[in-house]
Every structure is written in structure tokens, then in C-alpha cells.
Write an enzyme that holds these catalytic residues in place. Structure first.
Site, PDB file in Angstrom:
ATOM      1  CE  LYS A 115      80.607 100.649  19.858  1.00  0.00           C
ATOM      2  NZ  LYS A 115      79.257 100.792  19.309  1.00  0.00           N
ATOM      3  CD  GLU A 199      76.103  95.255  24.366  1.00  0.00           C
ATOM      4  OE1 GLU A 199      77.145  95.370  24.852  1.00  0.00           O
ATOM      5  OE2 GLU A 199      75.282  96.048  24.299  1.00  0.00           O
ATOM      6  NE  ARG A 291      82.399 110.498  18.510  1.00  0.00           N
ATOM      7  CZ  ARG A 291      80.978 110.555  18.533  1.00  0.00           C
ATOM      8  NH1 ARG A 291      80.607 111.799  18.543  1.00  0.00           N
ATOM      9  NH2 ARG A 291      80.289 109.551  18.337  1.00  0.00           N
TER      10      ARG A 291
END
Ligand code: ADP
Ligand code: ADP
Ligand code: MG
Length: 472
Positions: A115, A199, A291
Site C-alpha cells: 500500500k 494516513e 484481482r
């Protein structure tokens, strides 16, 4: 075109992929653990192989699966979602054995699966990203100083997390101090990586994600967005396409942003770019899933594009069959994840035998599942048993259809989330298309719903009985 595909998965997604193969004239090969001997995907595939007595190990055995694919004459592997679907080493191992991995390139999986790397790639591409740490955190002190700069509350996240796990909100430095080690050890256990980052926490955002498709000829398109804001503990429960909460200008902007993001990393095959939308109307990139997603079904319903078939065609080297301007949209679709969990008991998993099952049907209803009457749900896997997808032209009608389909469905012997979803569908805010990721937590009364018939229903039953008796 491919001739034979090994499906490195189980449950409803394995059945979904087998169905695509069947329609395309491709032979399907299923795998199963001892615990899955009586699973539906085993019966539906053209060939099936047992991959051991351990419930999980076989599904995660990279070289075992690649060898099996080669030995059984498969030219490709479809990984589904979960398990090895976002494992770059698996994609690489396939390539080494000249087996086609039905998904993006291993380098892209690696980059987007991390990430923090994904965030950096997006920042470089000019995509708005949630403010946060530049990379992974080295120490709790660094975490505290970054948090101080961006301001509380913050989200502490596992860099290789997924499935809504490995995420903690911290409202104060004290909480951050307490959660730091906790998230690291959770991440190590669940994802085999101790990397964490942080974050800014967007308060009560919408989760809006865009489906993208790319081929090996430089074409990348999007199939519009899905609104997955109805979540519990960062896990999706109900998904909607398109979002009833954004307007056409936002939709076009977001679609363009997702295509830009996918182009920036040379994306191929099906993928999803996830964004958060804050109350001021700002979108922030959150992560990319490399995916097929659980909720690809609702996009298929509104656009008519078979995403799994498109994945297989792209992997075989064919160009996308659609240009962006050929992608149209019709009405709304809602997907309900029917989980074997007891909503009245803190969503406790409820495993056991399904004593009776019949699928809902009728116009605008699709059910993707691998359960059947008499099936014993093994306790080792995900609690999602079925996906009920309903569609209609208007928001009002799709809600009515959802209520009807969920009542139509017969699923006995275990507890499920069906009654909980009926409560959500009755909620005025949901009906008014006004909900964010805090919706479920904001309304504790949803959790304490009553299974008793509603007063008006009860009254009408009593009236009918009385009428019958007077007639006698
Ligand atoms: P989607 O993003 O398609 O909505 P979910 O987040 O619900 O899917 O995850 C689908 C399945 O994949 C779940 O069983 C989840 O536990 C599993 N999963 C997702 N990401 C990971 C990951 N990084 N590591 C392990 N399992 C994962
Ligand atoms: P996963 O890989 O498990 O899907 P995500 O990063 O996609 O993890 O986050 C899952 C969910 O957690 C989001 O859909 C959202 O509800 C919540 N979430 C994640 N990051 C933030 C954030 N910065 N602010 C608010 N909510 C967040
Ligand atoms: Mg996510």
C-alpha cells in the site's frame, strides 16, 4: 484461446469461474482440501484434484499448484480473490513454468499490493492520495511525529493488509502508542509482513471504487463505480452500482482518475481502484486491488460485461472487446453478502449443516453461491456463503426488489445476515441514499433488530384469522 484452466480457489468464486470457462468452451480443473471434498466447485469442474488434508495449506501452496496445473495440462491459472490472488510470487512462478496467470503482471501485483508503494506511484502520477506517512514507519516515535503533522485522528494500517483487517483508528497519541505494536503483530500473523504506515482518517467517508479492465494492447477502460460504504469493521456488507450518492460529473471525473491510475502502472486484466470521498466532495486514492473483486457482479449487472470472461480473454492475449464509449449502464444493482454469522450475537460465525436451501429468483435476481441443501459448512474458511444480486431501473425499485429477494431466499440450519440486511433496507437513511462508512456503527438499533413480526403484519394476520372464524 485457452484450452484448460486450473482454478486456484474454492467456494462461490470457484463456481463463478467454472461457469465462465464452461461458456467459453474451456475445460476447468478444480482443487480441494479434504474439508472441501463435498464442495460444489469439485462437482461442477471438469476435473478435480485433492490437494491435501490440511484445510488451508494446499490452497496456498505456490509450487504445488503450478506443478499441478502443468501436470494436468492446463495452460492457465485463475486465482479468484483471497488466497494467492494478490501474491506476486505466485504470478511469477506461473510465468516461470509458462503457465498464464489470469491477472496483471507480477511486478504490478507487487507494487500495488504494497500500500505504501502504491501510494507513492499514485502521488507520482498526480492522483490525489490520503495525506499520510511517506513510506513505512520505522518506529513509534516516527509514527507520533507524522501523526502530529497531519493531525488526529489517523489510521494505522498494515502495508500488505486486506479483507478489512490490520487497520486501527487512533484518535490520540496515547492510542497510537498503544496500537502500534498491536497492528504490527496482527500484520505479521495475518499477512507475513510487519510493515505499517499511517494516513489521515477521513471522518465518515464514502467508499467508492472503480472497476478497470486493461489488455496487452495498451487499452484501459473503466466500467464505472461501486459504492461499498455499507461496512462493518472496515468489511463490506452491501455494495451498489452505480453509487446513488454521486452525480454524473463526479462519476466521469472518478472514472478518468481510475484509468489514469491504471495507466500509470501499466495495468492489465481486471482491477479495482478504491477511493474515499470526504464530505467536501474530495476524492482520495486508497488502494488498488489487482484481482477480480467479490462485488464484480453488480458491475456486470449494470454494464452487461462479463468480467471473468474478459479476464480470461485478456490473459489469452486478445484485445478488449469494448471501447470506453461503448460501455453503457442501466439502472442500479445491489449485492448482499450473505454471511454465516449471527447478527444478534455480535456477528459470531455460525457454522454447521444447511438443512434446507433454495435460491431466490424471479426478474432482476442473481445468486452466486456454492451451497446446497445438506451442505456442511467447514469452519476453516471465509463466512461468506452466498451473494444475492438484485437489479432494477430506479433506486426505489431496486430496494423493493432486494427486500423481496431476501425474503424469497430459504436458508435454514444456520444463522445468517439476511434479517440484518432487511433492517438496513428499511432504514430511512438507506432508502434516501444517504449513508457512509459510519452508517452501521451510527445505528446500533440495526444490530438490536427484532425478529418478531412487525405490528402491522401481526395485525393483518390476526384480522385474517378472525375473518376466517366469523365466516365459519
Ligand atoms: P473485495 O476487495 O473484493 O471486496 P474483500 O476485502 O472482502 O474483497 O476480500 C475478499 C477475500 O479475500 C476475503 O476472504 C479476504 O479475507 C481475502 N483477502 C483480501 N485481501 C487479502 C490479503 N491481503 N491477504 C489475505 N487475504 C485477503
Ligand atoms: P483493505 O485492504 O483491507 O480493503 P482498505 O485500505 O481498502 O483496506 O480500507 C478498508 C476500509 O477501511 C475502507 O473501505 C474504509 O472504510 C476504511 N478506511 C481505510 N482507510 C481509511 C482512512 N484513511 N480514513 C477513513 N477510513 C478508512
Ligand atoms: Mg480495500
Amino acid at each position: 484461446m485457452l484450452r484448460k484452466v486450473l482454478i486456484a480457489n474454492r467456494g462461490e468464486i470457484a463456481v463463478r469461474i467454472i461457469r465462465a470457462c464452461a461458456e467459453m468452451g474451456i475445460r476447468s480443473v478444480a482443487i480441494y482440501s479434504e474439508a472441501d471434498r463435498f464442495a460444489l466447485h469439485v462437482k461442477k469442474a471438469d476435473e478435480s484434484y485433492c490437494i491435501g488434508s490440511e484445510p488451508m495449506a494446499g490452497y496456498l501452496n505456490i509450487y504445488g499448484l503450478v506443478d499441478l496445473a502443468a501436470a494436468s495440462g492446463c495452460d492457465a491459472i485463475h486465482p479468484g480473490y483471497g488466497f494467492l490472488s494478490e501474491n506476486a510470487n505466485f504470478a511469477r512462478a506461473c510465468k516461470e513454468r509458462s503457465i498464464i496467470f489470469i491477472g496483471p503482471d507480477s511486478d504490478v501485483i507487487q507494487r500495488m499490493g504494497d500500500k505504501t508503494e502504491a501510494r507513492q506511484a499514485m502521488i507520482a502520477a498526480g492522483i490525489p492520495v490520503t495525506p499520510g506517512s511517506e513510506g513505512n514507519l520505522d518506529s513509534v516515535d516516527q509514527a507520533l511525529s507524522v501523526a502530529e503533522k497531519i493531525g488526529y485522528p489517523i489510521m494505522l494500517k498494515a502495508t500488505s493488509g486486506g479483507g478489512g483487517r490490520g487497520i486501527r483508528r487512533c484518535d490520540t497519541p496515547d492510542e497510537l502508542r498503544r496500537n502500534y505494536q498491536r497492528v504490527i503483530s496482527e500484520a505479521t500473523k495475518a499477512f507475513g509482513s510487519a510493515d505499517v504506515f499511517l494516513e489521515k482518517c477521513i471522518i465518515n467517508p464514502l467508499h467508492i471504487e472503480v472497476q478497470v479492465l486493461g489488455d496487452h494492447h495498451g487499452n484501459i477502460i473503466h466500467l464505472y463505480e461501486r459504492d461499498c460504504s455499507v461496512q462493518r469493521r472496515n468489511q463490506k456488507l452491501i455494495e451498489i452500482a452505480p453509487s446513488p450518492q454521486i452525480d454524473e460529473a463526479q462519476r466521469q471525473y472518478l472514472g478518468g482518475l481510475a484509468v489514469l491510475a491504471a495507466k500509470a502502472v501499466g495495468y492489465t486484466n481486471a482491477g479495482t481502484v478504491e477511493f474515499l470521498l470526504d464530505y467536501t466532495g474530495r476524492f482520495y486514492f486508497m488502494e488498488m486491488n489487482t484481482r477480480v473483486q467479490v462485488e464484480h457482479t453488480i458491475t456486470e449487472t449494470i454494464t452487461g460485461v462479463d468480467i471473468v470472461e474478459e479476464q480470461i480473454r485478456v490473459a489469452a492475449g486478445l484485445p478488449l472487446r469494448f471501447k470506453q464509449e461503448e460501455i453503457s449502464r442501466r439502472g442500479y444493482a445491489i449485492q448482499f453478502r450473505i454471511n454465516a454469522e449471527d447478527p444478534q450475537n455480535n456477528f459470531l460465525p455460525s457454522f454447521g449443516r444447511i438443512s434446507r436451501y433454495y435460491a431466490p429468483g424471479g426478474p432482476g435476481v442473481r445468486t452466486d453461491t456454492a451451497i446446497y441443501t445438506g451442505y456442511d459448512i467447514p469452519p476453516f474458511y471465509d463466512s461468506m456463503l452466498a451473494k444475492v444480486i438484485v437489479s432494477a431501473i430506479t433506486w426505489e425499485d431496486v430496494i423493493k426488489r432486494g427486500e423481496r429477494a431476501l425474503r424469497d431466499m430459504g436458508l435454514f440450519g444456520i444463522k445468517t445476515t439476511i434479517p440484518y440486511y432487511l433492517e438496513i433496507l428499511r432504514h430511512p437513511d438507506f432508502r434516501a441514499a444517504c449513508f457512509n462508512t459510519g452508517f452501521v456503527e451510527q445505528y446500533p438499533e440495526l444490530i438490536n433488530y427484532s425478529n418478531k413480526p412487525r405490528p402491522e403484519v401481526l395485525a393483518s394476520v390476526i384480522a385474517a384469522v378472525m375473518a376466517a372464524h366469523t365466516g365459519l
